[in-house]
Every structure is written in C-alpha cells, then in structure tokens.
Write a protein that holds these residues in place. Structure first.
Motif, PDB file in Angstrom:
ATOM      1  N   GLN A 119       0.822  -1.210   0.000  1.00  0.00           N
ATOM      2  CA  GLN A 119       0.000   0.000   0.000  1.00  0.00           C
ATOM      3  C   GLN A 119       0.856   1.259   0.000  1.00  0.00           C
ATOM      4  N   VAL A 120       1.982   1.211   0.725  1.00  0.00           N
ATOM      5  CA  VAL A 120       2.874   2.371   0.762  1.00  0.00           C
ATOM      6  C   VAL A 120       3.443   2.630  -0.641  1.00  0.00           C
ATOM      7  N   ALA A 121       3.803   1.552  -1.332  1.00  0.00           N
ATOM      8  CA  ALA A 121       4.369   1.699  -2.672  1.00  0.00           C
ATOM      9  C   ALA A 121       3.304   2.021  -3.719  1.00  0.00           C
ATOM     10  N   ASN A 122       2.041   1.684  -3.423  1.00  0.00           N
ATOM     11  CA  ASN A 122       0.936   1.930  -4.371  1.00  0.00           C
ATOM     12  C   ASN A 122      -0.197   2.667  -3.670  1.00  0.00           C
ATOM     13  N   PRO A 123      -0.064   3.994  -3.505  1.00  0.00           N
ATOM     14  CA  PRO A 123      -1.022   4.729  -2.675  1.00  0.00           C
ATOM     15  C   PRO A 123      -2.467   4.642  -3.173  1.00  0.00           C
TER      16      PRO A 123
END
Lengths: 296, 418
Positions: free
Chosen positions: B49-53
């Motif tokens: 999720q951090v890498a794909n907001p």
C-alpha cells in the motif's frame, strides 16, 4: 385497469392481497425446486472445463439407480430415521413427564430441557465425537472405571459402534424438542380427568395409558412428523462425528449430496441425488400423514 | 467569509474528496486460516500500500483446513461473486479452479510462463494449467519426518533410511523408555487431506508414480497394497497407535509436542509449534530428516503449499495481478521465511544468509522440499482426494483390507483420472 384498481371487486382485491404471498412462495419454494429438477437433467460439472451444460435427459437418474453409494446412503438415512425417531419420542416423553411433575422450582428442569435443543447440531456432534474418542473420551473412561473392559473400544472406527454412537447423539439432541412439544400437550390435559379416574380407582399406570396417551396423541403426531422430516435430512451430527466413516458406512443421503456438489463440484448429479431425497421425503411423509394422521 | 464563498469551498472540497475516492481501488484478499499467517500477509500488504497509494488491501480469513477453504471458495466463485479479488489456494487446486473458469490467467500480467522460472519445479509445474499461468507461488510446505534427537542419541541410533529401520529404531526406544504412552510413530489416518499423503508416502517411496504427465492414473496396485500393509504392520508391532484412523494433523502435533512420540510425520508449520509453543516439552530436542523409503526404493515426500490466484470475477484484475506479483516475489518470500518460518518457493531464498541465520533448519528442509512430489494434479481433485483419504482411513481402521481398498481406489479413480 386503473379504474378497476381504484374500485376493485372483492375477488380482485383478494387476489391482490394474496399476490405477495404467491410471489414469495414462488421465489423461495417453487423456483428452487424447479431449478433443482431442471439441473438434474444436465451434466453440470463445474470442474469440467467451464463449457456449457450438456443435456443428458434421464441419464443421471439411470446412474443414481445403479449407484451403490446412493443405496448405501439411503439405507443409512432410513435406519437413522427408524431408530432415532421412536428413540427420541420415548426419551422425550419421559423428559416431558418429568418436567410436568409438580416441582416447586420449575425453571431448572425446563432449562435443562431447552439446552440440548438450543445447541447447534454440529456442536453436539463435535462434543459427542470427543465423548466417544478412543483415548480421550469419557465413554471409554466410564467403561474402564466400571471394570467392564481393559482394552478401549474404538467407537467411531467400527461401523456398528459408530452407527450406534451417532444414533445415541441424535436421540439426545432431538428428544428435548420432542419433550417441549409433549410438555405443551401434557399441560392441556385437564386435571379433573385424573381426579375422576382416582375416584374410580384407576392406578397411575392405568391413568397413563387411558388418559395421558390418548389425550397426548395430537401432540405426539405433530412431534413425530416434524422429527421424521428432519431425520431424513440428517447431516451435521454424522458429518462432525465420523465424516461418514469408517469408509462410507455412516454416510447419509444429505452427506452424499453435499460431497457430490461441494467436493466433487458435480451439480447435475448432485441435483439428481437431491431429487431422490426429495421423493423419499415425500413418500415417507405422505405415508405418515395417511397412516398415523388418520388415527389421530 | 461570504456565504457563496463557503458554498463554493464546500463544493470544491467534496469534489476533491470524490476524485480521491474514485482513484482509490480496494482489493479484498482471502488469506485462509491461521496456518496461512494472515498477520504476516497484512504486513506485506501494508508495504504494498505504501508503494501503491491508490490501492487499499482488505483481508478476509476463514476455514482452518484446506478442505474448508476449498468449500468456501467454491461457493463464492460458483456464484460469480466479485467480492473477493485475490485468494490463496492449495497446491492441488490451480488445475481445478482454472478448469472451472474461476481464476484469471496471469500470462499478460506477469509475462508468460517464463515468470515461473525462479521457482522450484514442483511449484512452477502446478501453476501452469493448459499452457497458461494459473496462479503464482506464495509459500511452500512439505511433509517432514520430525524425530526426537535426544532419544536417538540416548540409544545410539542413526537416522533410519527405510521404514523397517524406523520400526526397529522406534521399538528400541519404546522398550528402553518403558513408557506405555510413548508412540513410535505418528501419522494422519483420519479421513482428512493429510491421509492422501499417508497413502502416497510409502507408495512413492517404493519408486512408483500415481499418475503420468497427463494426469492419467498409473497405480501399481501391488506396491500400493504393500504400502498400506506396511502401516498396518507398524500398528501390529505397537509402533503406531491402534486408533491411527482417528488421528488428525493437530493431534500429531500436540502429542509430539507433549513428548509422547519418537517419530512424527507432519507439515512444515509444526516446526514452529515444537520450538516456540509455551507448552512444548521437546524444545531443542527435535530433528528433521528425509522420510524413510521402502526397501530398494527412494525417499519421497508430499509437497503442499499455497498459491496466489486472481478471481475471474474481480473488477480490478490489473491491480490484483500487481499485488500477486509483489506477494510472490523473492523479497516477499524471504520476508515470510524470516518472520514466520514459511518455506520459500524460490530456491535461492533457501541459501540466503539472512534466512539461514533466522531459520537454520531450512538448510536441511531445502533438500526435502526440492525432492518433494506433488499430489495428483487433476481438474477433479476434490473427487481424487475424497476417494483416497476415505479409503485410506477405512483401511487403517481395518474396515477394508489393503487389497480391497486399493482395488476400490483404482476402480473409482480410473473414471476420474483418464
């Protein structure tokens, strides 16, 4: 049309008022049964490559008649019904008579009657599977303490014992339902009948056979019909206790249908088996209503 | 501020919020029961999720066993429900799910079957169905032979290489210890998925195959009968319990953990239970070795493990495939190995220095997993499993003779595996 609705005749109004009930019954009873029968004519194997359904005509029915597993499951289902329904009736009647005694505090007796009934079927199955476990089970512990045998009995691994254990569990689980219906019936019997019988010199045994049983007959028949229908659908208790084992010696029709449709993903053949169970239920219940109901 | 300005501001704010929510995709993942470690999966989803907001990942759990999970997913997918985007499936299921049209082929997202090259062959093979990538490997599992190192040392016994040697070693230990509750060997005989492996282990270890490359049944009845007779002989010798047909996976784990078993066959997850559980009586006393073989045969084990699949009915397939690629990556595999002792499906991860430091036994485990064999791959695996496990349990309960049981398995599976 609109003018008719604004000023409906009595007949039209009656139909209109009945319509929601008809629609509801159509959706939840007629449609699923119709769909089940429709599916039973097709090869609906979900694991078969995602293609369309193949029309088989009566092939599935011909296969069911030749299917040894179907006959084994039918035999088991009927045996369970034949053993557990009268068993639960006798035990339920005993419990109802007990609960009907003039206890000063009635709630503990009634609560103990309600508890087995309120317990989910699969829980009852799991609990009794532990009771009958070869090493950890309370049944073998009692047998050993009584000095009846030193070698533990493998209750759930021997076909006849497994069948007995399942029937005992079902009787325990369902007799409280019987008892509740019979208790309601018992309380409807006027006390004056017993008082009159006492005056006439009838003993308790005579009172039981001449007053209690005849007066209780309508309740007994209602209880028997309900229990018989549910006995034909037996699934949870043998599933949780033995999974139909050892082998498939305790497999019921409902379990075979579940296995065929959910494990094997064979919806067409599973539907045919379900139609078989449906027919069996109709035959048994009509016989019942015809024979037992007539005597009520 | 004027009232009209306030209205404009409120409208603007709601428009921005609306756009943000329009860009946000929520993926719902079914990650099974505790053995599939949803707690660790959640940590990986957070990283994703951090890498794909723009993507949010929700997790759903349920069903303690492979069969229960298969039953749940069968119901959801049969209804063409789009509520679940991604799910974990057992190694025996890609073929079945793919043939039912329930999972999305991943070729266009991962770049074809070449994407499976870094994985152990058994996982690469299981995940290619009809020439297409059906799913991506999540983590491996295999049946291991756990044993009491302290007891083997005490009686100066070497690791047994054949089933006969194991029987002799177990009897020596049982006699020496004089404890009537000490079992020589624990296997799974209840009619559960583990019983499929119970049938296959001695059979495979005689050097036989259950099916050919096309999935057709190639059962050698004589070898299969001998395998089942071998288990019954171990019961008669007192090495295994008489009620072995009642024993489930957790029962083996609990009894071994309580110090009541000398040898036990179980899945990889059991290692952590023996090592970490507060009530374990065997901490520091457990060894892992390859499974014994039939005389003249070769050690073989049953491979398990889980795969990430994308639902055919998902409304966000591209994002789901992206998450699957991330979860199947060597980095995620390493994370699961270090944090949860979950066996990697990528061979190189077994030799990674950080992994060896965190889970030293993986060095030995690698040999077992690499040599592992998959249960029959079939679009009708549900049937295959049911026939084998029910009959195996009935043979172990002595309701059927080994010869009759094996003949029944052959008769029923000849129609299913052709």
């Amino acid at each position: 049309m609109l003018s008719k609705l604004r000023d409906p005749s009595e007949k039209a109004l009656a139909w209109l008022l009945l319509a929601p009930a008809f629609i509801l019954i159509g959706l939840i009873v007629v449609y699923p049964i119709g769909k089940l029968i429709y599916n039973s004519f097709f090869d609906l194997r979900l694991s078969g490559g995602g293609g369309g359904a193949l029309f088989l005509g009566l092939q599935n029915y011909a296969d069911v008649i030749k299917d040894a597993d179907f006959w084994n499951a039918t035999k088991n289902t009927l045996l369970i019904t034949l053993i557990t329904v009268p068993g639960a009736l006798v035990m339920g009647l005993g419990l109802a008579l007990l609960a009907n005694l003039p206890f000063r505090r009635k709630w503990p007796v009634r609560l103990s009657l309600l508890l087995p009934w309120a317990l989910p079927l699969s829980f009852a199955g799991l609990i009794f599977a532990w009771f009958f476990h070869t090493e950890y089970g309370v049944v073998n512990d009692i047998v050993r303490r009584l000095g009846l045998q030193t070698e533990p009995t493998m209750w759930l691994l021997r076909p006849n014992w497994a069948f007995t254990a399942i029937c005992l569990t079902i009787i325990w689980k369902t007799s409280s339902f019987m008892a509740l219906i019979l208790l309601a019936g018992l309380q409807m019997i006027p006390k004056s009948l017993y008082e009159a019988a006492e005056v006439d010199g009838a003993n308790k045994w005579q009172q039981f056979w001449q007053i209690t049983i005849p007066m209780l007959m309508p309740s007994i028949i209602v209880a028997l019909i309900f229990r018989t229908i549910t006995a034909l659908q037996t699934f949870d208790i043998p599933y949780t206790m033995t999974r139909g084992g050892p082998g498939n010696t305790t497999e019921t029709l409902a379990m075979l249908i579940h296995k065929t449709t959910i494990e094997y993903l064979d919806v067409g053949y599973g539907s045919t088996l379900a139609v078989g169970m449906f027919l069996l239920s109709i035959v048994v219940t009509s016989f019942y209503l015809h024979r037992v109901g007539r005597n009520a | 501020m004027k009232r009209s300005h306030l209205v404009t501001l409120a409208l603007g704010a709601s428009l921005v919020a609306g756009m943000a929510s329009a860009q946000q995709t929520t993926l719902r993942v079914f990650s099974g029961g505790q053995n599939q470690r949803p707690d660790l999966m959640r940590k990986l989803f957070d990283q994703f999720q951090v890498a794909n907001p723009g993507i949010k990942v929700d997790i759903e759990t349920g069903g303690a066993t492979s069969e229960l999970q298969r039953q749940y997913l069968s119901t959801v997918l049969n209804a063409k429900d789009s509520a679940i985007d991604i799910f974990l499936i057992d190694i025996v299921n890609p073929s079945q799910y793919s043939n039912a049209g329930w999972i999305e082929p991943l070729d266009s997202y991962v770049g074809g079957t070449a994407a499976l090259k870094p994985y152990l062959p058994v996982y690469a093979n299981a995940n290619v169905v009809n020439g297409k990538v059906a799913a991506m490997p999540a983590f491996a599992d295999a049946m291991f032979m756990y044993y009491r190192k302290d007891l083997l040392e005490k009686y100066k016994l070497a690791e047994p290489k054949t089933w006969d040697e194991l029987s002799a070693a177990a009897q020596t230990i049982q006699k020496g210890e004089g404890n009537p509750n000490l079992q020589g060997l624990s296997i799974q005989g209840a009619p559960i998925e583990g019983a499929v492996c119970t049938f296959l282990l001695p059979y495979w270890s005689a050097g036989k195959s259950f099916n050919d490359a096309n999935g057709k049944l190639t059962l050698d009845k004589e070898a299969a009968t001998k395998g089942m007779e071998m288990w019954l002989k171990l019961v008669d010798q007192g090495v295994m319990k008489k009620n072995i047909a009642e024993v489930t996976t957790p029962a083996t784990v609990n009894e071994f953990k309580a110090g009541q078993v000398a040898f036990a066959i179980n899945w990889g997850f059991a290692w952590d239970r023996f090592k970490d559980d507060a009530d374990s009586q065997v901490k520091g006393k457990v060894g892992v070795m390859p499974l014994p073989a039939m005389a003249g045969g070769k050690s073989a084990t049953c491979v398990g493990g889980w795969q990430w699949a994308v639902s055919s009915f998902s409304k966000s397939k591209a994002d789901a495939a992206k998450l699957v690629q991330f979860m199947a990556s060597p980095a995620s595999s390493k994370f699961l190995a270090v944090e949860g002792s979950l066996l990697p499906t990528v061979e190189s991860v077994y030799t990674d220095a950080d992994v060896i430091k965190a889970v030293p036994w993986f060095k030995d485990a690698a040999k077992v997993v690499v040599a592992g064999r998959a249960r029959p791959i079939s679009a009708r695996y549900g049937e295959v499993s049911d026939v084998v496990r029910t009959t195996t349990s009935a043979i172990l309960a002595r309701v059927k003779t080994p010869a009759d049981g094996v003949a029944e398995i052959e008769g029923k599976l000849n129609r299913v595996m052709r």
